[in-house]
Motif scaffolding. Sequence first.
Motif, short mmCIF file in Angstrom:
data_model
loop_
_atom_site.label_atom_id
_atom_site.label_comp_id
_atom_site.label_asym_id
_atom_site.label_seq_id
_atom_site.Cartn_x
_atom_site.Cartn_y
_atom_site.Cartn_z
N ARG A 289 0.84 -1.21 0.00
CA ARG A 289 0.00 0.00 0.00
C ARG A 289 0.87 1.25 0.00
O ARG A 289 0.62 2.21 -0.74
CB ARG A 289 -0.92 -0.01 1.22
CG ARG A 289 -2.02 1.06 1.19
CD ARG A 289 -2.56 1.34 2.59
NE ARG A 289 -1.53 1.96 3.42
CZ ARG A 289 -1.26 3.27 3.42
NH1 ARG A 289 -1.93 4.09 2.62
NH2 ARG A 289 -0.31 3.76 4.20
N MET A 290 1.90 1.26 0.84
CA MET A 290 2.77 2.43 0.94
C MET A 290 3.50 2.70 -0.37
O MET A 290 3.62 3.86 -0.80
CB MET A 290 3.77 2.25 2.07
CG MET A 290 4.69 3.43 2.30
SD MET A 290 3.83 4.92 2.90
CE MET A 290 3.55 4.46 4.62
N ALA A 291 3.97 1.66 -1.03
CA ALA A 291 4.65 1.85 -2.31
C ALA A 291 3.71 2.45 -3.34
O ALA A 291 4.09 3.35 -4.11
CB ALA A 291 5.21 0.51 -2.80
N ALA A 292 2.47 1.97 -3.36
CA ALA A 292 1.49 2.51 -4.30
C ALA A 292 1.17 3.96 -3.97
O ALA A 292 1.02 4.80 -4.87
CB ALA A 292 0.21 1.67 -4.26
N MET A 293 1.08 4.27 -2.69
CA MET A 293 0.77 5.65 -2.30
C MET A 293 1.90 6.59 -2.70
O MET A 293 1.66 7.69 -3.19
CB MET A 293 0.50 5.74 -0.80
CG MET A 293 0.01 7.12 -0.39
SD MET A 293 -0.47 7.20 1.35
CE MET A 293 1.12 7.07 2.13
N GLN A 294 3.13 6.17 -2.49
CA GLN A 294 4.26 7.02 -2.84
C GLN A 294 4.33 7.29 -4.34
O GLN A 294 4.73 8.38 -4.76
CB GLN A 294 5.56 6.41 -2.32
CG GLN A 294 5.64 6.42 -0.80
CD GLN A 294 6.94 5.86 -0.26
OE1 GLN A 294 7.92 5.68 -1.00
NE2 GLN A 294 6.98 5.59 1.03
N ARG A 295 3.90 6.33 -5.13
CA ARG A 295 3.85 6.56 -6.58
C ARG A 295 2.80 7.61 -6.93
O ARG A 295 2.88 8.24 -7.98
CB ARG A 295 3.53 5.26 -7.32
CG ARG A 295 4.66 4.24 -7.29
CD ARG A 295 4.42 3.12 -8.30
NE ARG A 295 3.23 2.33 -8.00
CZ ARG A 295 3.21 1.26 -7.21
NH1 ARG A 295 4.32 0.85 -6.62
NH2 ARG A 295 2.09 0.58 -7.01
N GLY A 296 1.83 7.81 -6.04
CA GLY A 296 0.76 8.76 -6.30
C GLY A 296 0.91 10.10 -5.61
O GLY A 296 0.02 10.96 -5.71
N TRP A 297 2.03 10.31 -4.89
CA TRP A 297 2.22 11.59 -4.21
C TRP A 297 2.16 12.74 -5.20
O TRP A 297 2.78 12.71 -6.27
CB TRP A 297 3.57 11.62 -3.52
CG TRP A 297 3.59 10.96 -2.17
CD1 TRP A 297 2.51 10.63 -1.39
CD2 TRP A 297 4.75 10.55 -1.44
NE1 TRP A 297 2.94 10.04 -0.22
CE2 TRP A 297 4.30 9.99 -0.22
CE3 TRP A 297 6.12 10.60 -1.69
CZ2 TRP A 297 5.19 9.48 0.75
CZ3 TRP A 297 7.00 10.11 -0.75
CH2 TRP A 297 6.54 9.56 0.46
N GLY A 298 1.44 13.79 -4.85
CA GLY A 298 1.35 14.97 -5.70
C GLY A 298 0.73 16.13 -4.96
O GLY A 298 0.13 15.96 -3.89
N LEU A 299 0.88 17.31 -5.51
CA LEU A 299 0.35 18.52 -4.92
C LEU A 299 -1.06 18.80 -5.41
O LEU A 299 -1.44 18.41 -6.51
CB LEU A 299 1.23 19.72 -5.28
CG LEU A 299 2.68 19.69 -4.79
CD1 LEU A 299 3.45 20.85 -5.42
CD2 LEU A 299 2.76 19.74 -3.28
N PHE A 300 -1.84 19.50 -4.60
CA PHE A 300 -3.07 20.08 -5.09
C PHE A 300 -2.72 21.11 -6.17
O PHE A 300 -1.66 21.73 -6.14
CB PHE A 300 -3.84 20.77 -3.96
CG PHE A 300 -4.55 19.84 -3.02
CD1 PHE A 300 -5.74 19.22 -3.39
CD2 PHE A 300 -4.05 19.60 -1.75
CE1 PHE A 300 -6.40 18.38 -2.53
CE2 PHE A 300 -4.71 18.76 -0.87
CZ PHE A 300 -5.89 18.14 -1.26
N ASP A 301 -3.64 21.32 -7.09
CA ASP A 301 -3.38 22.25 -8.19
C ASP A 301 -3.13 23.68 -7.72
O ASP A 301 -2.46 24.45 -8.41
CB ASP A 301 -4.55 22.23 -9.18
CG ASP A 301 -4.67 20.92 -9.94
OD1 ASP A 301 -3.68 20.16 -9.97
OD2 ASP A 301 -5.76 20.66 -10.49
#
Length: 248
Positions: A100-112
């Motif tokens: 789960r953590m690996a998948a979450m880190q791949r999705g890290w991003g900022l709000f627009d």
Amino acid sequence: MTSAPPSSFTHELGQLKAVCLDVDDTLMDGPRASRRALRELLGTDRAWPVWERVTDDYYGRYVNNELRFDVMCVERTKAFFAAFGEQIDYTEAARREDLRMAAMQRGWGLFDDARPCLDWLRDSGLRLAVITNAPSAYQRKKIAAVGLADVFDVLVISGEVGVAKPDPRIFRTACDALGLSPGEVAHVGDRLDTDARGAASAGLHGIWLNRDGAPAAADVPTITSLHELPEMLVADLPAIPAVPELIR
């Protein structure tokens, strides 16, 4: 829509020299990354409300120093699956949490709205700081991963200073690191009590980022997007140039 700031806030905002910001759910779109990770782990995110509830419980235990962060993550995953009747041991919970953590880190991003707001604040001459409840290495990795490592003058992380929001000491630690008095600093965050009211109780200008449309608070100024922060500051900081495309 920006709420009218309380009169004391309006009167003193002209003294502002720095803005502190929370990270998770303020600058970084944590729910999007977390939902994506849960979907990868389970094949669905229909259990998201349960994950949110379990996370609130277990993250609170981490913030209160009842559990180490790594232990909290695994125990949270155990509790989540137990809520659906599946009893797994610590080893299996750790394996699933790693996925789960690996998948979450791949999705890290900022709000627009995060980067334009930070650029405006910096271009306006205001100093910038982070105040965040998180373990040190994890949060620094996250900040670097989204390209913000060189944006802030000061990083105040609960895992490094030993106290967490809303404890007034973490806000005052940020002020001391900036070399400013609390009245010269604003703090913006998505948690009403933890961020806005916590900052206000420490003498800073607490601003609530109410992204979810919760009922308004009468005691602290409220914005619903970081696009609204420049408008709030410009109203009381005439020396800061307005950037029209960011004031919406």
